[in-house]
Enzyme design. Structure first.
Site, PDB file in Angstrom:
ATOM      1  CG  HIS A 305      35.984  43.974  41.127  1.00 29.30           C
ATOM      2  ND1 HIS A 305      36.089  44.275  42.458  1.00 29.30           N
ATOM      3  CD2 HIS A 305      37.052  44.536  40.514  1.00 29.30           C
ATOM      4  CE1 HIS A 305      37.174  45.008  42.648  1.00 29.30           C
ATOM      5  NE2 HIS A 305      37.778  45.174  41.493  1.00 29.30           N
ATOM      6  CG  ASP A 362      41.466  45.200  33.763  1.00 25.13           C
ATOM      7  OD1 ASP A 362      42.133  46.231  33.654  1.00 25.13           O
ATOM      8  OD2 ASP A 362      41.532  44.438  34.738  1.00 25.13           O
TER       9      ASP A 362
END
Ligand code: ACO
Length: 429
Positions: A305, A362
């Site tokens: 991320h 996710d």
């Protein structure tokens, strides 16, 4: 006031330092070009930001707050509709406001009947994200309230309700289209998530049995996806909206940005990756070697991320909920076992440790969606459904700023110098 100094060609320039509520520091370079003639280069916007009061993230500490409220607390205690109100209007609703908001959402849940005809012409295998983008784009045709005045609070409230409520209806209809079943219309007596599950799974021959656990889980997932400050799709919404185009068109741009596998589309890619591992002879080590290889384009989807460098708080909550839900249903999923193994191996691997790569939102969400019976190509649509309030809140913040500045980056030109046109017959083959 603290200042940053820049020395350039023998001159010194001062730039104000901006300090945020949570002690984040930024150098305001808005006068840089005017004062020095220089611009900044910042590929991927690693260092470029804006001021915002919507969402706070501390990527080192794994903190995510909407309008000051911790996302874990909202996920546990709030509903998606209430969180949407919080994001869009900046505060939790009162009982009356909450009721009025729900009524407005309910009243705006149906699609214009002519819009339903769009579905007839679509090929059955159309990706639901492409359908969603097309349909939201056509809101500007069917619901042109923005022509009135999008600063008028009533007009804005209606646009908010249209987006939140109809995106959910479109999501369910795109699924029905893909399986060749008739649409199930939204109902006024059902709550937001129950209504969605009913539109997805009821049919004229078999009613959907309300499932409070599934409804609560969906509420939680939508809350966790509701905003994430200046990510790719949100920045897109703000940039597109800065031209003063209407809210629907701005959100539509966000939907398209979200679809990419490096952003919201990663939830579909994660499941496809786990399925391909399951169907092949690949070991966990092979997969990690591929992900680490610079000569292979493969990446470990659902990992890494831009902002979180310790853990993604959404992933922690989702993993826990996923394990609990599968256990409560007394069911298993071989993809969950692979995901758990992959996570464990990656978190011990020097490559992932060095680069601070952790599971993101996710990585486990798709396993819950599968357990709820939602097909893989619908996952990113669910992400979009959840993200609508965040896009609206960020659009409004940008839209209300005075003066509104169009987003227009500069460049350093690296192409050919001045050349002169040669007629085609004089050009070398
Ligand atoms: N698998 C393997 N290597 C990775 C991964 C991954 N998932 N993510 C990052 N890296 C590596 C990069 O190759 C790079 O290595 P290097 O320093 O040797 O060149 C390093 O880690 C830093 O990565 P960047 O790509 O520079 O990080 P960035 O902040 O630009 O990208 C992103 C973040 C796009 C999320 C990235 O981690 C990624 O591609 N992850 C997989 C896709 C994914 O899950 N996306 C969903 C993100 S959450 C969301 O948007 C909703």
């Amino acid at each position: 006031m603290e200042k940053a100094q820049l020395k350039l060609n023998g001159k010194t320039y001062d730039f104000p330092v901006v300090v945020g509520t949570e002690n984040e520091h930024a150098i305001d370079i808005s006068r840089l070009r005017r004062d020095t003639g220089y611009i900044t280069l910042d590929e991927g916007f690693h260092n470029t930001g804006c001021e915002s009061s919507v969402t706070f993230i501390d990527g080192e500490k794994g903190i995510l707050r909407y309008r000051g409220y911790d996302v874990a607390e909202l996920a546990e205690k709030s509903s998606f509709v209430e969180t949407a109100f919080l994001l869009v209007y900046g505060r939790l609703p009162t009982v009356t406001e909450r009721k009025q908001f729900s009524v407005l959402l309910t009243e705006n849940s149906l699609l214009h009947e002519d819009m339903n005809h769009y579905f007839t012409g679509l090929p059955p295998h159309a990706h639901p994200m492409a359908i969603l983008s097309t349909m939201v784009s056509s809101f500007a045709i069917f619901y042109p309230t923005y022509f009135v005045d999008d600063k008028d609070p009533k007009t804005f409230d209606t646009m908010v309700a249209i987006l939140l409520s109809k995106v959910r209806t479109i999501a369910a209809f795109s699924y029905k289209k893909s399986i060749g079943e008739p649409f199930v219309y939204p109902r006024h007596d059902l709550r937001f998530c129950g209504n969605f599950l009913n539109m997805m799974f009821a049919s004229p021959v078999k009613p959907y049995e309300a499932d409070s656990e599934a409804e609560a889980l969906l509420n939680m997932l939508l809350i966790l996806h509701a905003d994430h400050e200046q990510n790719c799709s949100t920045s897109t919404v703000r940039l597109v909206g800065s031209s003063r185009v209407n809210l629907y068109s701005s959100v539509c741009a966000g939907i398209n940005a979200l679809w990419g596998p490096l952003h919201g589309g990663a939830n579909q890619s994660v499941i496809e990756m786990l399925e391909s591992i399951h169907a092949s002879e690949l070991t966990i080590k092979d997969v990690l070697d591929r992900a680490k290889s610079k000569s292979h384009p493969f990446r470990l989807f659902g990992f890494g991320h831009r902002v979180y460098k310790n853990f993604d708080p959404r992933a922690v909550i989702i993993k826990k909920a996923c394990l609990k839900f599968l256990e409560s249903r007394k069911t298993s999923d071989p993809l969950l076992d692979i995901a758990l193994e992959l996570e464990e191996a990656a978190l011990k691997d020097e490559y992932f440790i060095e680069r601070k790569l952790y599971p993101n939102v996710d990585f486990y969400s798709g396993i819950i969606y599968r357990a709820l019976g939602i097909p893989t190509n619908m996952f990113t649509v669910l992400f979009a459904m959840g993200r609508v309030p965040g896009w609206i809140a960020q659009w409004k913040e940008m839209h209300d700023a005075v003066p509104i500045k169009i987003g227009r980056p500069r460049q350093v030109y690296m192409g050919a110098p001045l050349r002169f046109y040669k007629p085609i017959e004089e050009r070398e083959e």
